[in-house]
Design a protein around this motif. Structure first.
Motif, PDB file in Angstrom:
ATOM      1  N   CYS A 458       5.877   2.492  -2.387  1.00 28.40           N
ATOM      2  CA  CYS A 458       7.318   1.870  -1.923  1.00 28.40           C
ATOM      3  C   CYS A 458       7.997   1.250  -3.206  1.00 28.40           C
ATOM      4  O   CYS A 458       6.817   1.351  -4.292  1.00 28.40           O
ATOM      5  N   ARG A 491      11.923  -2.554  -2.546  1.00 28.92           N
ATOM      6  CA  ARG A 491      11.290  -3.171  -1.233  1.00 28.92           C
ATOM      7  C   ARG A 491       9.979  -4.776  -2.010  1.00 28.92           C
ATOM      8  O   ARG A 491      10.032  -5.521  -1.021  1.00 28.92           O
ATOM      9  N   GLN A 525      11.931  -6.913   2.841  1.00 29.72           N
ATOM     10  CA  GLN A 525      12.783  -5.987   3.539  1.00 29.72           C
ATOM     11  C   GLN A 525      14.113  -5.299   3.937  1.00 29.72           C
ATOM     12  O   GLN A 525      14.866  -6.203   3.645  1.00 29.72           O
TER      13      GLN A 525
END
Length: 525
Positions: A458, A491, A525
């Motif tokens: 991520c 993220r 998120q």
């Protein structure tokens, strides 16, 4: 067809001649036989010709995984023009950059993406806009289905010859600076990549292929799907990825092969009733584009009905497709390996002076193969910087760090270009940094990748606030809206007082990664 006229589009022509009634493409909206596909390809090619598209022109394609994307691909290369596939997840500014860089004469797009396309009219050098669907066109715009109805089956009357060595596509990939570069490929390189894939996976004309990985990427399209068209296989397309829909499609259509990136496998392993789907028809579960944990392979074989010895691991990049492949039977003894070279590919591990290193030593992966691209569009100096000639071969420096064992099996160690691969998508840290640094509350920023159970990696941003600024993580993520595709946005965001630097003042990314690993996760998120 002889070798001289074996171009990418000739694969469809051969299918129409040899088995015209065989299924070529199936999606939720339409099924096309090879004969129908060839007629549509001819029709769109003839229509584009009348619109002024000539050999060497660039035509952009903006679609999901759907039958129109394949008709456009083959029609463009049939003319000797260059297909420019564009990621449908990009925002308008990113699409505009690629259209302008490639100087695209035409954009053919899915009308569902009208909101992305509409602001581009008048802002990019596109002459003709062709939307999918059959609705009445707006002023100055054409409709794909209407053009097909008018021209279907009419062969384009070309006054030039399209040869295997001609350029066929521009596939955008990010460079070390974060600015996308257009990788120019040829008919020959695409066909060779497809041939290697067919050999590696043992594909035949009887196999049924799952089209779930985005076809705007060169790997799924010219490695995987073109391999199917080379053989005469049938292609079953999923417009968007959904793990349950994918499992259902495999069961319903008795699919045999799929290009399935690791994040998709992770999603499958999260389906509660995954063991209830019949996956016994599968012969090749091909994983590539990111690290594939050995645990995933074991869980697939124990928690689903996927047959054993089905998971293939591979290594390829946009500039050189399918360099290595690890066969399923080899995986248990070599966890973490991406296999050995496929036919026609040479591979070395080199140091900074491009000297070949011994087995076990870590260095940059250099490849030489017939599937290598020809240049970067408009950037010959960038291409020259990552290629060299030795032993009469052209070598491409991948930017990836790896090592070879004594038997020639490749292991990827790191990525020299600070690239994050999240869910099978390539994300360059510099591109994200260039957006975040424009926020008034950001004084400095370093972007790195961090391990992520679902996505493989991520995007993590480590930020030094501007003096007196109270900016928070939500502010920065919202700032990225409209400036970066959703999958490129951080993220996780951490705020620190200073960034680690070396004696020359350069941010030390490895120390940033260590810092991120030591900090408690702050998910966003």
């Amino acid at each position: 067809m002889n070798a001289e006229n074996m171009t990418l589009d000739s694969l469809v022509r051969r299918g129409a001649s040899s088995f015209p009634d065989k299924l070529a493409i199936h999606d939720a909206d339409r099924s096309l036989t090879y004969g129908q596909l060839d007629a549509d390809v001819d029709g769109l090619a003839a229509a584009l010709l009348e619109l002024g598209v000539r050999k060497g022109d660039r035509v952009a394609s903006l679609f999901f995984n759907e039958w129109q994307a394949f008709v456009v691909y083959f029609a463009v290369v049939r003319l000797g023009a260059l297909i420019v596939p564009i990621n449908h997840r990009l925002v308008g500014a990113e699409v505009a950059f690629q259209l302008s860089q490639a100087d695209c004469a035409v954009l053919v797009y899915c009308d569902e993406l009208e909101a992305v396309v509409a602001p581009l009219r008048g802002a990019v050098p596109v002459k003709h806009w062709i939307a999918s669907g059959a609705a009445a066109p707006d002023a100055g715009e054409h409709r794909l289905e209407a053009l097909l109805d008018d021209y279907r089956g009419r062969r384009p009357a070309l006054t030039w010859t399209v040869r295997r060595g001609d350029a066929s596509g521009v596939w955008f990939t990010s460079g070390t600076t974060g600015e996308p570069k257009g990788t120019v490929t040829t008919h020959d390189s695409g066909i060779w990549a497809a041939t290697c894939m067919a050999l590696a996976l043992g594909m035949t004309e009887q196999h049924r292929l799952l089209g779930v990985a985005p076809a705007f990427h060169r790997g799924p399209m010219e490695n995987f799907h073109v391999a199917g068209f080379l053989l005469g296989s049938s292609h079953y397309l999923l417009r968007r990825f959904d793990p349950v829909a994918m499992l259902r499609a495999i069961e319903e259509h008795r699919l045999t092969h799929g290009f399935i990136v690791p994040s998709m496998t992770y999603a499958v392993l999260g389906v509660p009733d995954r063991a209830d789907f019949d996956l016994s028809s599968m012969r090749g579960w091909l994983t590539a584009s990111a690290h594939f944990p050995e645990e995933y392979r074991c869980r697939l074989e124990t928690e689903t009905t996927l047959p054993s010895n089905t998971v293939f691991n591979a290594y390829g990049i946009t500039e050189s497709l399918l360099n290595t492949c690890l066969w399923p039977s080899e995986a248990p003894a070599r966890p973490g390996s991406v296999g050995r070279t496929v036919p026609g590919v040479w591979l070395r591990i080199v140091d900074a002076e491009r000297r070949t290193l011994a087995a076990g030593e870590v260095g940059e992966i250099a490849v030489s193969a017939p599937s290598i691209a020809s240049t970067y569009l408009g950037r010959p100096e960038s291409w020259a910087a990552v290629t060299f000639v030795d032993d009469g071969r052209l070598w491409y420096l991948s930017g990836d760090l790896g090592r070879l064992d004594d038997e020639g099996y490749l292991y990827i160690v790191d990525r020299a270009k600070d690239m994050v691969i999240s869910g099978g998508e390539n994300i360059y840290s510099a591109e994200v940094e260039q957006v975040l640094i424009n926020h008034p509350g950001v004084h400095e920023v370093a972007v790195v990748g961090a391990p992520d159970e679902r996505w493989g990696e991520c995007v993590v941003a480590v930020v030094v606030r501007s003096p007196g600024a109270q900016v928070g993580d939500t502010d920065l993520v919202e700032f990225c809206d409209g400036r970066l595709a959703s999958y490129k946005r951080p993220r996780r965001i951490h705020f620190v007082d200073t960034l680690p630097r070396n004696g020359f003042g350069k941010v030390q990314k490895q120390r940033v990664r260590t810092l991120v690993a030591e900090l408690p996760p702050v998910p966003h998120q």
